[in-house]
Design an enzyme around this catalytic site. Structure first.
Site, short mmCIF file in Angstrom:
data_model
loop_
_atom_site.label_atom_id
_atom_site.label_comp_id
_atom_site.label_asym_id
_atom_site.label_seq_id
_atom_site.Cartn_x
_atom_site.Cartn_y
_atom_site.Cartn_z
N LYS A 84 -3.37 25.53 -18.08
CA LYS A 84 -2.43 25.86 -19.24
C LYS A 84 -1.03 26.53 -18.77
CE LYS A 84 -5.28 24.07 -22.60
NZ LYS A 84 -5.00 22.93 -23.51
N GLU A 106 -0.88 28.02 -30.86
CA GLU A 106 -2.17 27.93 -31.31
C GLU A 106 -3.31 28.06 -30.00
OE1 GLU A 106 -0.53 25.53 -30.39
OE2 GLU A 106 -1.94 24.31 -29.12
N SER A 367 -10.32 21.60 -14.63
CA SER A 367 -9.00 22.19 -15.48
C SER A 367 -9.18 23.85 -15.60
CB SER A 367 -8.94 21.71 -16.85
OG SER A 367 -10.38 21.83 -17.39
C1 LIG Z 1 -10.17 25.03 -19.23
C2 LIG Z 1 -9.62 23.77 -20.05
N1 LIG Z 1 -9.72 22.58 -19.94
C3 LIG Z 1 -9.42 21.72 -20.71
C4 LIG Z 1 -9.05 22.32 -22.16
C5 LIG Z 1 -8.75 21.22 -22.92
O1 LIG Z 1 -7.42 20.79 -23.13
P1 LIG Z 1 -6.71 19.72 -22.67
O2 LIG Z 1 -7.33 18.53 -23.37
O3 LIG Z 1 -5.23 19.93 -23.45
O4 LIG Z 1 -6.59 19.62 -21.33
C6 LIG Z 1 -8.97 23.66 -22.49
C7 LIG Z 1 -8.56 24.05 -23.62
O5 LIG Z 1 -8.52 25.16 -24.11
C8 LIG Z 1 -9.29 24.52 -21.48
O6 LIG Z 1 -9.16 25.66 -21.62
#
Ligand SMILES: Cc1ncc(COP(=O)(O)O)c(C=O)c1O
Length: 385
Positions: A84, A106, A367
């Site tokens: 993020k 948000e 992620s």
């Molecule tokens: C570690 C992590 N991965 C994925 C996501 C999902 O978001 P996005 O689909 O925008 O990557 C989040 C959302 O809070 C997250 O904290």
């Protein structure tokens, strides 16, 4: 694609008072974001503040177990613990250069709220975060982190008290305070220019991974896998491989039980509709949005994913809570890496693909890290013996 339309998806479906500020934002983005000054300031912060580049890690134990070469792009090692921050830094720099004094955002899992609080503190911008009550309760540590960095956290008690309700509340605040406020949207969702702007800021993930993968193996991966909430880490990974012969797989939140394409999986089972200013795939009203991971609990999805689905560029699957929790545990045990519950959906999908045997090399976007999910995990697993 100046109107933001992705083959009919996307656009700017907002009330009149928001048209002008969004147009201004799009213009500011188009004028400033490509300049050398902006890019070099952003690059410096991504390196020195956020910790880029992140490593590409060959998960040898997991690979041995499932018979495919599985590589992890380690976004979990970034400052704040998730991808993020890539987007938060980009948008906050743009907001500051456009003379905004206040950030709002948000958040679901609290990772985007945390990233926004970090950049708000860094750049001296007043910061206010909207978060559903349900998420405040299950992500207590992130709420504390945000407050510690000086952000105000507003608990949203309307609707399902989740991420979609937090977006509604943030959009209302934005409409009332457009003069001095930037709405730092946390995923590739919302009206234009957000889906393309957030994609551009997150596409550093795929650019790095593509180069690292080639340096290491001399080739490109056969498949790229990511979890999809709004879809920003997935688009961030996929973008650099769009024109390549690399198969894309998106893992959505499939909730509890065996019907994994209901719950939080608008691509696997939604319909075309407008939500939060964009035309995209949306879950039907009668489907209760629920996933064990707060970051995947969203009834819509980024419009570029809706386009990828429509043209067959990416395959989207709902991963159940049980499958995600099993993958969470498996990566912890085999590799010594505790993934975020969101990212565990991508790991689960990668394991399915490895077992199916159609791909020799699989690149997974890790992620985020799992520290924020310890309480949820501890309530699911009994590790006392
Ligand atoms: C570690 C992590 N991965 C994925 C996501 C999902 O978001 P996005 O689909 O925008 O990557 C989040 C959302 O809070 C997250 O904290």
């Amino acid at each position: 694609m100046s109107d933001g339309a992705f083959e009919g998806y996307g656009g700017r479906h907002v009330p009149d008072p928001l048209q002008e500020p969004l147009e201004q934002l799009a213009t500011a983005y188009d004028e400033v974001a490509e300049t050398d000054d902006f890019q070099s300031e952003l690059r410096g912060l991504l390196e020195e503040f956020a910790g880029r580049p992140t490593p590409l890690y060959y998960a040898s134990n997991l690979s041995d177990r499932y018979g495919a070469e599985i590589y992890l792009k380690r976004e979990d090692l970034l400052h704040g613990g998730a991808h993020k921050i890539n987007n938060a830094l980009g948008q906050a720099l743009l907001a500051k250069q456009s003379g905004r004094e206040r950030l709002i955002a948000e958040t679901g899992a609290g990772q985007h709220g945390t990233a926004t609080a970090m950049v708000g503190a860094l750049l001296g911008l007043e910061t206010e975060i909207y978060m559903g009550k349900k998420d405040v309760e299950r992500q207590e540590m992130n709420v504390f982190r945000m407050r510690l960095m000086g952000a105000e956290v507003n608990e949203v008690t309307r609707g399902d008290e989740g991420l979609a309700d937090a977006v509604d509340a943030a959009l209302e605040d934005f409409a009332e305070n457009v003069e001095n406020t930037h709405y730092l949207v946390g995923s590739v969702v919302g009206p234009d220019p957000f889906p393309r702007m957030v994609r551009d800021f997150q596409s550093v993930i795929g650019r790095e991974a593509r180069e690292q993968f080639q340096d290491r193996t001399g080739e490109l991966p056969d498949a790229a896998v990511a979890c999809v909430g709004g879809g920003s880490n997935a688009i961030g990974l996929f973008h650099a491989f769009r024109e390549d012969d690399v198969d894309f797989y998106g893992a959505e939140g499939g909730g509890e039980g065996s019907d994994s394409n209901r719950h939080a999986a608008p691509l696997a089972s939604g319909t075309d509709d407008v939500i939060h200013g964009m035309k995209t795939r949306v879950l039907d009203d009668d489907v209760e949005v629920h996933s064990v991971s707060a970051g995947l609990d969203y009834p819509g999805v980024g419009p570029e994913h809706a386009m990828f689905r429509a043209v067959g560029r990416c395959e989207y699957t709902g991963i159940t809570d049980e499958e995600a929790l099993a993958a969470f545990r498996e990566l912890s045990e085999t590799e010594g890496i505790i993934p975020a519950l969101e990212s565990s959906h991508a790991i689960a999908r990668a394991i399915q693909l490895a077992e199916a045997g159609d791909h020799e090399t699989i690149l997974v976007n890790l992620s985020g890290r799992g520290d924020k999910d310890m309480e949820t995990a501890a309530s699911k697993f009994d590790l006392s013996q």
